[in-house]
Design an enzyme around this catalytic site. Structure first.
Site, mmCIF file in Angstrom:
data_model
loop_
_atom_site.group_PDB
_atom_site.id
_atom_site.type_symbol
_atom_site.label_atom_id
_atom_site.label_comp_id
_atom_site.label_asym_id
_atom_site.label_seq_id
_atom_site.Cartn_x
_atom_site.Cartn_y
_atom_site.Cartn_z
ATOM 1 N N GLU A 11 -6.108 -8.250 -1.928
ATOM 2 C CA GLU A 11 -6.689 -8.615 -0.702
ATOM 3 C C GLU A 11 -8.140 -8.297 -0.711
ATOM 4 O OE1 GLU A 11 -4.967 -6.004 2.442
ATOM 5 O OE2 GLU A 11 -2.922 -6.506 2.030
ATOM 6 N N GLU A 69 0.833 -1.125 0.052
ATOM 7 C CA GLU A 69 -0.028 0.142 -0.137
ATOM 8 C C GLU A 69 0.956 1.269 -0.066
ATOM 9 O OE1 GLU A 69 -2.861 -0.670 3.294
ATOM 10 O OE2 GLU A 69 -3.776 -2.298 2.039
#
Lengths: 646, 646, 646
Positions: free
Chosen positions: A300, A142
């Protein structure tokens, strides 16, 4: 379609690995992501590398027919490294060094971080190139979530500014630094925007450059990592996991030098029955697909109730595990990896639930996941097929930055402008692309560019040419407000787009949380909010007018002819119904076929390829839905996805 | 009446100046404010002064018959100066130096700031005394907005305390420092109130002195600047622009050594239809007029939707530009200067809209402004005429400070107490003065002193004498609570005023957001909130009693005879209707003439002078209003002001 | 029963002491607390002790027949001491030294604090052991309110960790530090949790140890002070005043080495009429009594409206002063000391009202207090009698810590879980003990352990044995979640309690602020919220099932047989009515007698001893209550307490 899971061998006793890998294999898991937070195990002390454990895990998965995505562990440097080289730690917007313990404790630009990160990535690449089931790489984690305010970054920022502006005079001019006597007399006077990069008190021209440079540094860090891997594994598949679609980052740039886009997909498990506020993650999925304009991965996927830093959310209702994953397929995901196989029993993230609960006992969510795995196998023929759309929505990273820096009215959000237009097309069962404003739009029939706030002249030209040659262009309020420096353009709004839309804004009313009314020419009325551009037509015709406020009767939505194309201007922010009304007119005028009468929040997309056309019909509600589609009765359970091959 | 605009030549290309000045001239603009943020241009490097650009602008305005107010540019020291002498930068309540970039980056007390500020002001005064159209000076900008927590200020604070208290013993006694073992054993132990000068955890006696001294330092800085200008231009007209009426500053002190009071007037453009919450800026205007008890200027008048650090507000509705400016006339403004001619296209303030939008194209608001200019010319006969009032409301800067430091109940606000009483008199078409508690009140018939929390014995004496000699005094709850040190007086409330009002508070109930009821002797009932003093009359009579709570039946409002005067005590915080009811009784008992039956939010004031009596009738609502006044039918559009010469 | 007041001679002129002491004597005050913030007067400079003033006060109280509790003044070191040894000042969770001025400016662990605190406590003990009316000691003030983040504490923390874990390997394993590469490679890497000990981003295992160690340091500081006093006065009665029941501290540990538990009791003066949200302080009182399982003191009792840092609250309604004090008697307080005799006229706490207002004139609250004093005298026969209960509720300090660190769903609160079960038993007129989870439970018939989140194996064993031998055990959702390290246990919930309750949680739905429904077997339905455990019975029977959500029909509450006992599991958080329904069933099955049909919020407890059984009947509402009890008509005014000897 390929289903995978995120797995943390370092969190579990080795004797669990065996049974986990076996169960994954039986269930139909094809790929696992490993090691993105495991630096302290891979290099327990300076220069001492120990890949033994990871080797064992990778081999075990190989034995079970499972591929591996290997994460570079740079998100979490080990404590010995931070202790030795504290410059690695990033600095927060308050000017203080961020403490270790909450992950992401690394400054992309720090020399020592680069040195140590480079070394371990090289070692990993060199070592794992020989493991045939290591088929892909994830860089860090991220990456777009953090901005650093340290001195190193600031020095780099000054150099970046020198390169961009050449002289202080040019910089002062571009920034309008004369305001509040802010002109720089030396480069050394330029510092980081302590107090928060969100602050609305700081010069927006200075701030947008700060964010642009930070993005570039992130790209450089991505390139730095990818180059190392490729130097060992020339045709490695490399990606990274983006998050925060709702923060509107620059996904196109982020994935430009990577092989595939990947996204962390957490649709909400808390559904409202209020039609205006029902959420769908479909726009985000279309945005991720748009990053590289090809199929993507979910790195995810929602597996259970999120929680930890925020309170725990509700458990995914029956059907959501399958439904949301298939919704991702429906929008072009070919690989969906669930976060995570097991819920962590340790660490600050222990209430961010995985497929298997703390107990280790598979439950409802797991069994739904297992069904998904089976059903995904039956979609092999669709794997690799793609979405083709006649409709594009342009997303502008610079407008995203600029709106974040100067939020307009209370409640106004750039991403909501994008989603509002997107949802309206979804109501008619159509594929929609969300692409970067600089993408090639030549193949589309309709191009929408909501709230194109910061102006890039090439986009202006492109939209003009697109309309001239017969395309339909849709613009909305807050378009053409800013020049490339994030300063206001001195022309009547929508400034550079006035000729295109054939109308102009005589004034505007930032109504915020108040409500106003618009009325279409057929008499239908809708609420609007946030913003009212009061329009005057030049060459355009009125599609809808205001029905309230002192500007009742003035145009709110217009349509114009431009060459052989049409251009719409939507001067306000409406309810979902208002956009649906307008979009129907846009579709009609553009001559596109569409489906009418779909129940609320039933989403239809179409993937084509391998000689197959597959229609995905997703019921994004908690209600059963029955309706007719092309003469066929369709029945959908809550969150059910029906896939119809045609 | 004189209309002006704020103008920033340094923001715009020179070729625009010409057309701007010409358009101003045509429109009827008589005065512009210039240069208050332009230090970096006036002194681009240390000691190098360059007034060429400003000269050009000033001359251009002269050529167009427009006067100039010149701002001293001390609010924003240039970066080279801050770099050379970082002590110039103020320190925030967290003990950290404020960053540059958000303006107001200057500590009033810093020696270097004084040195450089003094030098440039001297140069400006010396230079511009020869420009006949430079007719006034503005010092710095919104000086009362900032408090500095730096070491220099702290040292000055210690000296101030030494002068005030002489010994530590006296200081410890005055502050009650024995509480929590806080007694000082040396002057060096005294530090700034880091953690926020709003904190409710700190000793209120210490805190009020901190704020008093900070105000004095601001006054000293004002005097310092004014002295320099006057040394070059003995009869210069000097002012500064105050803001934040709702923060309840000390305007009387602020303007005491200046020639005229000036105020930044931003009435809201967001109107509610809820009568209890409708706002009017009329009390603030009366407060600014009260600062010097003479006519005043508006230095910044609402020109468009504010926004930037806060979300953008709604656009001023038709009529507001004219209406709010004339409302200022109605309350004694003779000069109204709009902020700003053009909306900035650069800098953090670019969404604080001026008369002309970013486009540069004059629109509705501009044309309304142009009408205002014309209509203002027709008011020449009224220029200089004044408001005379029989009613004064006392404002106590010390009570303002003390309430800010200790906010009583949730939602309780000093300025709301002032405004509640003010509004009630406005309902009866009367002029009202809001003046400092130390002002001479001998000419009035009614003097109200709501929530006179901190006691000054001279005020107590003055009010007694005023009542004795036939005046009517109105006090409310939270009067006489504190002594001059901001400690509680050990007598039954209202302590020093008990004899005056002839009643006392046996106990009180801080009801906060709850509601209670009061009932007047004629049976009329009203809601009250925030605070209930439970009264017992000594010599007073009951005007209204509580109708709810365990003190139902106890007096809530009383009237007393005191000498030949009357004194009212309002022991609670009521609805607007309650104050209107009470004020009618106050007016009747005082024998004042008044107008009944005015529509809600129609405000009438009267200016007299030059042999003319002019009545200003302002419709401060979005509705048309028709009513009869002195037998004449009056019709008002929304925000219309009718001026009737009598 | 003994009534006292908190008094601050140092705040008042000496000539007031005389009249105050005399009035106390006349009123019936038997004890005063003195000097806990008076260090600066007792030791005005280093080593110079001056107890003259305090002597005078103590003697004056002796002359008036009033005993004294002497406070050790360590909460507020004098400024000269902080100046000399700044290490005394604690550090906040932001890493910055706390400023002086807000009290509690002392780090328990600082060597210099220990040195100076030890010296003055020794002097005080040595001196006042000869004053016969000094009958008890209070250590510091509200010791559990603060946690320090300084280096000294951190070093101590490292040593504590070394002792607890021995090796870094063991520590890393226990904490699961591998998550996010957080493993320590050296003890020096361990730092304080800057950013807030409430942060949800930090490792919960690390955090719980940080709080445990801080508690132990507080205990050590208590022991340190008590030891000094006892070395001079071997049989001194020593206590300290705990506060913050709603923060759920470790009262049992806090008072373990002290002679009596004491509590600062501030029931709300703001009452709602919403039955679900009506508050009672009865659970807190039972918790304080449970700390030492004997009668306790109130060291600070509500005397007037609180306020200062928070807005002022409403005044205690008539009846509250007496009612709340007698409620404390009803729950085992034998001494109730009011905070405070006089409201402070100085200092930051001046709006935290005492019995006598700022005026010094006794009023309604004082007269009610005076009545209380008289009525308390008539309760001499009850003094020392005790509450005996068949019902215990276990309170776990570690679960308190863990829930504070990881708050589960929005609105979920551990103390509310305790109170919900407690209130339900109160509805049936029963005594309830709230005791530490390690207390001996052998005498009880019913033991409830709501949300026993962090597991201690000895508690598990104890509850099993209790049920086996015929007791009734009640557990609720979120029991057995965590192991002793605050990591999740890898078994199906309620993990270690599954055998006991005969059911398990197949999954859970953290519904937060949403609502669901449960239905008992008799068809009665109730709302539930926050949390839904979806149960499957092993050996248990269903008491209530869900009636909504996808798990409608699944058990929500179960009952199980375990040996000769019964065990209940309440898998959700219900309305008060739901708990009342369940508890009736629990009482019936346990064969306990109880009272039915009590009006809402009428609380009945029973004290026995000295041959007397006294029933306290408290009307905790603003309404008159009439009902029948054991065939006798009872009438209660608001907040009235009737005491019936049987």
């Amino acid at each position: 379609m390929r289903i995978g899971v995120d797995y943390y061998p370092e969190h579990w006793d080795k004797d669990m690995w065996q049974s986990d890998a076996r169960l994954m294999n039986q269930t139909g898991v094809k790929i696992v992501r490993l090691a993105e937070f495991a630096w302290c195990r891979l290099e327990p002390s300076d220069g001492l590398f120990d890949f033994g454990l990871l080797d064992e895990a990778v081999r075990l998965f190989a034995d079970n027919g499972i591929d591996v995505i290997l994460g570079t562990p740079t998100n979490c440097p080990p404590r010995w490294l931070c202790e030795k080289h504290p410059s690695i730690l990033p600095v927060g917007d308050n000017g203080k060094t961020n403490p270790i313990g909450i992950r992401a404790h690394r400054c992309y630009n720090d020399t020592k971080l680069r040195e140590y990160a480079g070394r371990i990535i090289a070692r990993l690449a060199e070592h794992y190139r020989d493991f045939p089931n290591v088929t892909a790489w994830q860089l860090d984690n991220e990456l777009e979530a953090n901005i650093c305010f340290c001195d190193t970054c600031n020095k780099k920022h000054r150099e970046w500014l020198k390169r961009k502006y050449g002289t202080l005079e040019a910089l002062n001019k571009a920034y309008g630094n004369v305001v509040w006597s802010g002109e720089y007399q030396s480069w050394e006077q330029i510092g980081p925007p302590y107090g928060g990069y969100n602050t609305t008190w700081l010069n927006p021209a200075y701030m947008i450059d700060f964010e642009r440079r930070a993005t570039e540094d992130m790209l450089e860090f991505i390139q730095f990592q990818a180059d190392i891997i490729r130097s060992y594994i020339p045709n490695a598949i490399i990606t990274t996991n983006a998050c925060f679609c709702n923060h509107t980052s620059d996904f196109t740039a982020m994935f430009s030098e990577l092989d595939v886009a990947a996204y962390d997909n957490y649709p909400t498990a808390c559904l409202t029955s209020d039609y205006e506020n029902i959420t769908s993650t479909s726009a985000f999925l279309d945005m991720v697909r748009g990053a590289k304009r090809k199929n993507f991965w979910i790195m995810e996927e929602l597996s259970g109730m999120p929680g930890c830093w925020a309170p725990m959310q509700r458990t995914p209702a029956p059907g959501m595990i399958k439904g949301y994953a298939k919704q991702a397929f429906a929008h072009g995901a070919d690989t969906v990896i669930f976060f995570r196989w097991r819920t962590a029993n340790i660490g600050a993230e222990m209430h961010w639930h995985g497929l298997i609960d703390h107990s280790g006992v598979p439950g409802r969510r797991f069994y739904e996941f297992a069904e998904l795995c089976k059903e995904a196998e039956e979609l092999k023929d669709i794997q690799g097929s793609e979405l083709h759309s006649d409709i594009a929505i342009l997303y502008s990273p610079d407008s995203g930055r600029a709106f974040r820096l100067q939020p307009q009215t209370d409640g106004f959000s750039y991403i909501e402008q994008i989603k509002a237009v997107h949802q309206a097309f979804v109501r008619y069962g159509l594929n929609v692309d969300i692409i970067d404003e600089h993408a090639d739009i030549s193949g589309y029939k309709i191009v929408c560019a909501p709230a194109l706030y910061v102006t890039d002249n090439s986009t202006v030209k492109m939209l003009h040419e697109f309309a001239e040659s017969g395309g339909t262009v849709v613009l909305t309020a807050r378009s053409g407000v800013k020049d490339e420096n994030n300063n206001c353009i001195m022309e009547q709004l929508p400034t550079v787009y006035r000729g295109l839309v054939g109308c102009h804004v005589t004034e505007y009313d930032p109504i915020g949380r108040d409500k106003a009314k618009v009325r279409f020419t057929d008499g239908k009325e809708y609420d609007c909010k946030q913003w009212c551009d009061i329009l005057e037509t030049d060459t355009a015709e009125t599609v809808a007018s205001y029905e309230s406020e002192f500007y009742a009767g003035k145009p709110a939505i217009t349509v114009n002819s431009c060459g052989s194309g049409k251009t719409f201007y939507i001067g306000t922010v409406g309810t979902r119904r208002m956009y649906e009304k307008a979009v129907k007119q846009i579709l009609d005028i553009s001559g596109l076929a569409y489906t009418e009468g779909l129940p609320e929040n039933v989403e239809i997309t179409t993937r084509t390829g391998n000689g197959i056309t597959a229609r995905f019909i997703f019921n994004n509600t908690t209600l059963k839905r029955s309706f007719e589609l092309d003469g066929k009765a369709i029945q959908l359970d809550p969150f059910e996805v029906k896939i119809i091959r045609m």
